[in-house]
Motif scaffolding. Structure first.
Motif, mmCIF file in Angstrom:
data_model
loop_
_atom_site.group_PDB
_atom_site.id
_atom_site.type_symbol
_atom_site.label_atom_id
_atom_site.label_comp_id
_atom_site.label_asym_id
_atom_site.label_seq_id
_atom_site.Cartn_x
_atom_site.Cartn_y
_atom_site.Cartn_z
ATOM 1 N N ALA A 118 0.829 -1.211 0.000
ATOM 2 C CA ALA A 118 0.000 0.000 0.000
ATOM 3 C C ALA A 118 0.861 1.258 0.000
ATOM 4 N N ALA A 119 1.903 1.295 0.843
ATOM 5 C CA ALA A 119 2.788 2.464 0.895
ATOM 6 C C ALA A 119 3.491 2.654 -0.451
ATOM 7 N N HIS A 120 3.897 1.551 -1.069
ATOM 8 C CA HIS A 120 4.553 1.614 -2.378
ATOM 9 C C HIS A 120 3.604 2.196 -3.424
ATOM 10 N N GLU A 121 2.393 1.671 -3.477
ATOM 11 C CA GLU A 121 1.424 2.149 -4.473
ATOM 12 C C GLU A 121 1.040 3.611 -4.216
ATOM 13 N N LEU A 122 0.919 3.994 -2.958
ATOM 14 C CA LEU A 122 0.665 5.404 -2.651
ATOM 15 C C LEU A 122 1.845 6.265 -3.105
ATOM 16 N N GLY A 123 3.049 5.717 -3.036
ATOM 17 C CA GLY A 123 4.221 6.425 -3.545
ATOM 18 C C GLY A 123 4.072 6.763 -5.020
ATOM 19 N N HIS A 124 3.487 5.841 -5.787
ATOM 20 C CA HIS A 124 3.217 6.138 -7.206
ATOM 21 C C HIS A 124 2.219 7.293 -7.321
ATOM 22 N N ALA A 125 1.174 7.266 -6.486
ATOM 23 C CA ALA A 125 0.174 8.339 -6.519
ATOM 24 C C ALA A 125 0.798 9.690 -6.154
ATOM 25 N N LEU A 126 1.928 9.637 -5.454
ATOM 26 C CA LEU A 126 2.638 10.854 -5.060
ATOM 27 C C LEU A 126 3.746 11.207 -6.048
ATOM 28 N N GLY A 127 3.759 10.506 -7.168
ATOM 29 C CA GLY A 127 4.659 10.862 -8.265
ATOM 30 C C GLY A 127 5.966 10.105 -8.355
ATOM 31 N N LEU A 128 6.129 9.033 -7.596
ATOM 32 C CA LEU A 128 7.387 8.293 -7.634
ATOM 33 C C LEU A 128 7.324 7.101 -8.591
ATOM 34 N N PRO A 129 8.392 6.868 -9.348
ATOM 35 C CA PRO A 129 8.469 5.691 -10.207
ATOM 36 C C PRO A 129 9.046 4.498 -9.431
ATOM 37 N N ASP A 130 8.989 3.337 -10.018
ATOM 38 C CA ASP A 130 9.646 2.167 -9.440
ATOM 39 C C ASP A 130 11.154 2.368 -9.432
ATOM 40 N N ASN A 131 11.793 1.774 -8.454
ATOM 41 C CA ASN A 131 13.242 1.802 -8.335
ATOM 42 C C ASN A 131 13.653 0.382 -7.956
ATOM 43 N N ARG A 132 13.903 -0.426 -8.915
ATOM 44 C CA ARG A 132 14.161 -1.847 -8.662
ATOM 45 C C ARG A 132 15.608 -2.096 -8.220
ATOM 46 N N ASN A 133 15.985 -1.512 -7.079
ATOM 47 C CA ASN A 133 17.339 -1.688 -6.579
ATOM 48 C C ASN A 133 17.458 -2.843 -5.593
ATOM 49 N N GLY A 134 16.351 -3.494 -5.259
ATOM 50 C CA GLY A 134 16.369 -4.655 -4.372
ATOM 51 C C GLY A 134 16.547 -4.329 -2.901
ATOM 52 N N ARG A 135 16.608 -3.065 -2.542
ATOM 53 C CA ARG A 135 16.879 -2.679 -1.159
ATOM 54 C C ARG A 135 15.582 -2.513 -0.368
ATOM 55 N N CYS A 136 15.573 -3.075 0.809
ATOM 56 C CA CYS A 136 14.409 -3.003 1.680
ATOM 57 C C CYS A 136 14.167 -1.590 2.197
ATOM 58 N N ASP A 137 15.214 -0.765 2.281
ATOM 59 C CA ASP A 137 15.042 0.575 2.817
ATOM 60 C C ASP A 137 14.469 1.556 1.799
ATOM 61 N N TYR A 138 14.205 1.107 0.589
ATOM 62 C CA TYR A 138 13.544 1.923 -0.432
ATOM 63 C C TYR A 138 12.164 1.327 -0.690
ATOM 64 N N LEU A 139 11.120 2.092 -0.397
ATOM 65 C CA LEU A 139 9.751 1.620 -0.669
ATOM 66 C C LEU A 139 9.533 1.319 -2.143
ATOM 67 N N MET A 140 10.122 2.147 -2.988
ATOM 68 C CA MET A 140 9.847 2.034 -4.416
ATOM 69 C C MET A 140 10.661 0.927 -5.084
ATOM 70 N N SER A 141 11.403 0.140 -4.292
ATOM 71 C CA SER A 141 12.115 -1.005 -4.864
ATOM 72 C C SER A 141 11.135 -2.115 -5.241
ATOM 73 N N GLY A 142 9.931 -2.030 -4.695
ATOM 74 C CA GLY A 142 8.872 -2.952 -5.075
ATOM 75 C C GLY A 142 9.227 -4.413 -4.890
ATOM 76 N N HIS A 143 8.849 -5.213 -5.848
ATOM 77 C CA HIS A 143 9.049 -6.655 -5.698
ATOM 78 C C HIS A 143 10.494 -7.086 -5.892
ATOM 79 N N SER A 144 11.401 -6.142 -6.187
ATOM 80 C CA SER A 144 12.808 -6.518 -6.269
ATOM 81 C C SER A 144 13.407 -6.699 -4.872
#
Length: 187
Positions: A118-144
């Motif tokens: 939910a926090a990740h998807e809300l991040g998109h609503a707030l203008g953030l793209p995915d960031n597939r860096n695999g890091r847990c400390d980044y919400l936008m890393s998503g399923h990576s």
């Protein structure tokens, strides 16, 4: 030489008029005003079993970015609508704070943490793209990031970007040009 003297005299005279004006200014004028809070209303009534997760995701953004306030609402007041379905989580964005979010059960079935989704998807609503860096400390890393990741706290760089996004009014995108974050966690 004459031009340099004229320029120096103009600067000196300008400062002479500026100094008394600054001295007369009230002390409160030297302190910048607090940034206005931008309120974004979301409707999670269609999120079914994910309703509490959406509230947790909103609370995470509210704690991280003091210039926004994600608040629950229903009906026409809401500019972010959240639904549950059996697919993969995804967000259709129409402008800053204007989106349709689907909390897909497929990611939950794969073991991902619903409040983080939910926090990740809300991040998109707030203008953030995915960031597939695999890091847990980044919400936008998503399923990576690994399924064991349960952090809902936005990284400081993500929070800073949302604060910048909130400071500029982004016009709604035409329906034809809507952004879809369908892989969002790729979510």
């Amino acid at each position: 030489m004459f031009r340099k003297i004229t320029a120096a005299l103009a600067v000196a005279l300008g400062l002479a008029f500026l100094v008394p004006a600054l001295a007369a200014a009230p002390a409160s004028a030297a302190v910048p005003a607090r940034a206005a809070v931008r309120t974004i209303y979301y409707d999670a009534s269609g999120a079914q079993e994910f309703r509490a997760a959406v509230d947790q995701g909103a609370a995470a953004w509210n704690a991280a970015v003091p210039t926004i306030a994600l608040k629950p609402a229903t009906g026409s007041q809401a500019t972010v609508k959240v639904y549950a379905d059996n697919g993969w989580p995804r967000t259709y964005m129409y402008g800053f704070g204007q989106a349709t979010i689907y909390m897909g059960r497929e990611a939950v079935d794969d073991g991902f943490y619903p409040p983080r989704i939910a926090a990740h998807e809300l991040g998109h609503a707030l203008g953030l793209p995915d960031n597939r860096n695999g890091r847990c400390d980044y919400l936008m890393s998503g399923h990576s990031s690994p399924v064991s990741c349960t952090s809902t706290t936005p990284h400081s760089t993500e929070a800073a970007q949302v604060a910048r996004n909130a400071g500029t009014r982004v016009p709604a995108l035409a329906a034809v040009r809507q952004l879809q974050y369908a892989d969002c966690f790729v979510f």
